[in-house]
Write an enzyme that holds these catalytic residues in place. Structure first.
Site, PDB file in Angstrom:
ATOM      1  N   ASP A 294      -2.648  15.595  55.734  1.00 19.01           N
ATOM      2  CA  ASP A 294      -3.141  15.317  57.087  1.00 19.01           C
ATOM      3  C   ASP A 294      -4.440  16.017  57.452  1.00 19.01           C
ATOM      4  O   ASP A 294      -4.737  16.210  58.624  1.00 19.01           O
ATOM      5  CB  ASP A 294      -2.056  15.729  58.087  1.00 19.01           C
TER       6      ASP A 294
ATOM      7  N   GLU B  70       2.878  12.984  50.689  1.00 22.10           N
ATOM      8  CA  GLU B  70       3.366  13.644  51.913  1.00 22.10           C
ATOM      9  C   GLU B  70       3.151  12.730  53.125  1.00 22.10           C
ATOM     10  O   GLU B  70       2.577  13.110  54.146  1.00 22.10           O
ATOM     11  CB  GLU B  70       2.716  15.011  52.155  1.00 22.10           C
TER      12      GLU B  70
ATOM     13  N   HIS C 206      -3.596  29.958  61.642  1.00 23.21           N
ATOM     14  CA  HIS C 206      -4.889  29.268  61.507  1.00 23.21           C
ATOM     15  C   HIS C 206      -5.048  28.010  62.353  1.00 23.21           C
ATOM     16  O   HIS C 206      -6.130  27.476  62.476  1.00 23.21           O
ATOM     17  CB  HIS C 206      -5.157  28.904  60.039  1.00 23.21           C
TER      18      HIS C 206
HETATM   19  C1  UD1 Z   1      -8.041  22.973  57.663  1.00 23.88           C
HETATM   20  C2  UD1 Z   1      -7.358  21.666  58.075  1.00 23.88           C
HETATM   21  C3  UD1 Z   1      -5.916  21.949  58.487  1.00 23.88           C
HETATM   22  C4  UD1 Z   1      -5.176  22.720  57.407  1.00 23.88           C
HETATM   23  C5  UD1 Z   1      -5.956  23.978  57.060  1.00 23.88           C
HETATM   24  C6  UD1 Z   1      -5.301  24.720  55.927  1.00 23.88           C
HETATM   25  C7  UD1 Z   1      -8.684  19.935  59.211  1.00 23.88           C
HETATM   26  C8  UD1 Z   1      -9.338  19.514  60.457  1.00 23.88           C
HETATM   27  N1  UD1 Z   1      -8.060  21.117  59.242  1.00 23.88           N
HETATM   28  O1  UD1 Z   1      -8.117  23.812  58.824  1.00 23.88           O
HETATM   29  O2  UD1 Z   1      -5.258  20.703  58.700  1.00 23.88           O
HETATM   30  O3  UD1 Z   1      -3.903  23.066  57.890  1.00 23.88           O
HETATM   31  O4  UD1 Z   1      -7.282  23.603  56.645  1.00 23.88           O
HETATM   32  O5  UD1 Z   1      -5.785  26.033  55.810  1.00 23.88           O
HETATM   33  O6  UD1 Z   1      -8.747  19.246  58.211  1.00 23.88           O
HETATM   34  N2  UD1 Z   1     -13.570  28.914  55.696  1.00 23.88           N
HETATM   35  C9  UD1 Z   1     -14.223  29.661  54.744  1.00 23.88           C
HETATM   36  N3  UD1 Z   1     -13.799  29.573  53.437  1.00 23.88           N
HETATM   37  C10 UD1 Z   1     -12.759  28.795  53.051  1.00 23.88           C
HETATM   38  C11 UD1 Z   1     -12.076  28.061  54.042  1.00 23.88           C
HETATM   39  C12 UD1 Z   1     -12.508  28.118  55.358  1.00 23.88           C
HETATM   40  O7  UD1 Z   1     -15.171  30.374  55.037  1.00 23.88           O
HETATM   41  O8  UD1 Z   1     -12.430  28.760  51.856  1.00 23.88           O
HETATM   42  C13 UD1 Z   1     -14.029  29.001  57.112  1.00 23.88           C
HETATM   43  C14 UD1 Z   1     -15.339  28.229  57.361  1.00 23.88           C
HETATM   44  O9  UD1 Z   1     -16.103  28.931  58.287  1.00 23.88           O
HETATM   45  C15 UD1 Z   1     -14.849  26.932  57.981  1.00 23.88           C
HETATM   46  C16 UD1 Z   1     -13.666  27.439  58.801  1.00 23.88           C
HETATM   47  O10 UD1 Z   1     -13.059  28.425  57.969  1.00 23.88           O
HETATM   48  O11 UD1 Z   1     -15.849  26.315  58.774  1.00 23.88           O
HETATM   49  C17 UD1 Z   1     -12.651  26.393  59.184  1.00 23.88           C
HETATM   50  O12 UD1 Z   1     -12.282  25.579  58.089  1.00 23.88           O
HETATM   51  P1  UD1 Z   1     -11.761  24.051  58.370  1.00 23.88           P
HETATM   52  O13 UD1 Z   1     -11.409  23.404  57.066  1.00 23.88           O
HETATM   53  O14 UD1 Z   1     -12.718  23.337  59.242  1.00 23.88           O
HETATM   54  O15 UD1 Z   1     -10.478  24.277  59.257  1.00 23.88           O
HETATM   55  P2  UD1 Z   1      -9.109  25.016  58.950  1.00 23.88           P
HETATM   56  O16 UD1 Z   1      -8.704  25.720  60.193  1.00 23.88           O
HETATM   57  O17 UD1 Z   1      -9.226  25.761  57.687  1.00 23.88           O
HETATM   58  N1  UDP Z   2      -1.110  30.390  51.006  1.00 24.31           N
HETATM   59  C1  UDP Z   2      -1.779  31.085  50.003  1.00 24.31           C
HETATM   60  N2  UDP Z   2      -2.391  32.283  50.330  1.00 24.31           N
HETATM   61  C2  UDP Z   2      -2.384  32.775  51.589  1.00 24.31           C
HETATM   62  C3  UDP Z   2      -1.725  32.054  52.611  1.00 24.31           C
HETATM   63  C4  UDP Z   2      -1.107  30.848  52.287  1.00 24.31           C
HETATM   64  O1  UDP Z   2      -1.792  30.665  48.851  1.00 24.31           O
HETATM   65  O2  UDP Z   2      -2.955  33.862  51.806  1.00 24.31           O
HETATM   66  C5  UDP Z   2      -0.468  29.089  50.669  1.00 24.31           C
HETATM   67  C6  UDP Z   2       0.964  28.893  51.139  1.00 24.31           C
HETATM   68  O3  UDP Z   2       1.894  29.362  50.185  1.00 24.31           O
HETATM   69  C7  UDP Z   2       1.049  27.392  51.324  1.00 24.31           C
HETATM   70  C8  UDP Z   2      -0.344  27.001  51.726  1.00 24.31           C
HETATM   71  O4  UDP Z   2      -1.190  28.077  51.337  1.00 24.31           O
HETATM   72  O5  UDP Z   2       1.363  26.720  50.109  1.00 24.31           O
HETATM   73  C9  UDP Z   2      -0.414  26.771  53.204  1.00 24.31           C
HETATM   74  O6  UDP Z   2      -1.723  26.664  53.588  1.00 24.31           O
HETATM   75  P1  UDP Z   2      -2.178  26.769  55.093  1.00 24.31           P
HETATM   76  O7  UDP Z   2      -1.202  27.569  55.869  1.00 24.31           O
HETATM   77  O8  UDP Z   2      -3.597  27.201  55.073  1.00 24.31           O
HETATM   78  O9  UDP Z   2      -2.198  25.242  55.559  1.00 24.31           O
HETATM   79  P2  UDP Z   2      -1.115  24.225  56.146  1.00 24.31           P
HETATM   80  O10 UDP Z   2       0.033  24.191  55.207  1.00 24.31           O
HETATM   81  O11 UDP Z   2      -0.771  24.699  57.514  1.00 24.31           O
HETATM   82  O12 UDP Z   2      -1.854  22.937  56.196  1.00 24.31           O
END
Ligand code: UD1
Ligand code: UDP
Length: 382
Positions: free
Chosen positions: A97, A119, A210
């Site tokens: 999603d 999923e 997050h």
């Molecule tokens: C995204 C997904 C969310 C998912 C989550 C898992 C969308 C809109 N959101 O949210 O569904 O649950 O990932 O974690 O698709 N950033 C880094 N390095 C990284 C990752 C993120 O610096 O490796 C920082 C960046 O500044 C980035 C911000 O985090 O702009 C947000 O990342 P983004 O993918 O937009 O949203 P998430 O909250 O991570």
């Molecule tokens: N996870 C990880 N390291 C972390 C935190 C989470 O590997 O420090 C893993 C966790 O076991 C799960 C996945 O990341 O499999 C969940 O990711 P996140 O919570 O970012 O996203 P969501 O599932 O809410 O989309």
């Protein structure tokens, strides 16, 4: 040969697609596997690719600090346009999603390439919670030709939306495949701080946050509640791998930095994280994936959200939705730490999300629908 392209971009998609990619590759005589990542996440994606030794064929490298939904959608869509034109896969697999998921499905649809949704069918019924994930999965579900529903509940959601039953396979969630490959009771951490934690004498709370709808004040409430708990109960310790989103980091820093027995660390690699989950006492999270993993390890989960698309573990009694109000987070967490019966009731290991064979079922279904093979594995059921 069936050409299958997987498209993913964030940490959770990578964790949940890795077993599918590895399973596809086992069938190299019949399936050509192409991996395209948007890199909506960068470091958090790379950690997973490295662990599962997956080298993407295409890496769009789209991530920017503070990216908006518009940035992610347009960069992914435009980047995938040329990848799809070049590869012309028979099917594109997307997961879950995220905005990568939706953009990946849309990009394939524009070239009339069938989409398989891994999923599929999770729903809260509220398009703003979680935001934008509920809409991403609905839109992806509208585009998809094949739906890999993790559970019977997810299948029922799809049937309610008039998806044809013959296009739905109940597979279990691939996260359980990944977890089973990763958790080892004898695991020791490389990080000395984690190795020094006394998991026998201390109750360790594992925390992650997050969700976009929790940014700002809701997170502040959660952290204040957590801080009070740890100050009050001396044998508690918190490990909090802090998401890289700068908006999360800012509030964490303001509310929790310097607090005794609260370890703020960078996002962990999946292997130590899964094993930490296995050793901790209790999980506080707004994550989707962790709600699926922790119950199978027998860990109570307090979900810091008002809705969930994963009702199965709530029904089984190991997950409780508690929202983000400071007093409620404080009260519910304290209850689990002080009321043995309440804790024991929630700490039964249950496996409503999978049996470790989801990826096999997905690949079998592709071989059937695209390769004319007869055999199909029995569906996942509880
Ligand atoms: C995204 C997904 C969310 C998912 C989550 C898992 C969308 C809109 N959101 O949210 O569904 O649950 O990932 O974690 O698709 N950033 C880094 N390095 C990284 C990752 C993120 O610096 O490796 C920082 C960046 O500044 C980035 C911000 O985090 O702009 C947000 O990342 P983004 O993918 O937009 O949203 P998430 O909250 O991570
Ligand atoms: N996870 C990880 N390291 C972390 C935190 C989470 O590997 O420090 C893993 C966790 O076991 C799960 C996945 O990341 O499999 C969940 O990711 P996140 O919570 O970012 O996203 P969501 O599932 O809410 O989309």
């Amino acid at each position: 040969m069936i050409k299958v392209m997987t498209v993913f971009g964030t940490r959770p998609e990578a964790i949940k697609m890795a077993p599918v990619v590895l399973e596809l590759k086992k069938h190299a005589d019949k399936i050509q596997t192409v991996v395209a990542v948007t890199a909506q996440h960068r470091q958090m994606l790379d950690q997973v690719l490295e662990l599962f030794r997956i080298e993407p064929d295409y890496d769009l490298d789209i991530m920017s600090q503070g990216q908006t939904l518009y940035d992610i959608t347009t960069k992914s869509l435009m980047g995938l346009k040329s990848v799809l034109e070049q590869e012309k896969p028979d099917i594109v697999l997307v997961h879950g999603d995220t905005t990568t998921t939706f953009a990946g499905a849309l990009a394939a649809y524009y070239q009339q390439i069938p989409v398989g949704h891994v999923e599929a069918g999770l729903r809260t019924g509220n398009i703003y919670s979680p935001f934008p994930e509920e809409m991403n999965r609905k839109l992806t579900g509208s585009i998809a030709a094949i739906h890999f529903a993790p559970t019977a509940t997810a299948k029922a959601n799809l049937l309610k939306e008039a998806v044809a039953e013959k296009n739905i396979y109940v597979t279990g969630n691939t996260v359980i495949d990944a977890l089973m490959k990763t958790v080892d009771p004898a695991y020791t951490f490389e990080d000395e701080m984690l190795n020094h934690i006394d998991f026998l004498r201390h109750r360790v709370i594992l925390m992650t946050t997050h969700r976009r709808e929790n940014l700002g004040e809701p997170m502040r409430h959660i952290y204040k509640a957590l801080r009070s708990i740890v100050e009050e109960i001396p044998d508690t310790e918190v490990v909090f791998p802090v998401h890289r989103n700068p908006l999360v980091r800012k509030v964490v820093e303001e509310e929790l930095s310097g607090a005794d027995r609260i370890h703020l660390i960078d996002p962990m690699e999946y292997e130590p994280f899964a094993n930490l989950m296995n050793k901790c006492s209790l999980v506080l999270t707004d994550s989707g994936g962790i709600q699926e993993e922790a119950p199978s390890l027998g860990k109570p989960v307090l979900v810091l959200r008002d809705t969930t698309e994963r009702p199965e573990a709530v029904a089984a009694g190991t997950v409780r939705l508690i929202g983000t109000e400071k007093d409620v987070v404080y009260r519910e967490t304290k209850r689990l730490l002080t009321d043995r019966h309440a804790y024991d009731t929630m700490s039964n290991a249950v496996n409503p999300y999978g049996d470790g064979k989801a990826s096999q079922r997905i690949v079998q279904a592709i071989l059937r629908d695209f390769g004319g093979e007869e055999t199909v594995m029995e569906e996942f059921s509880l």
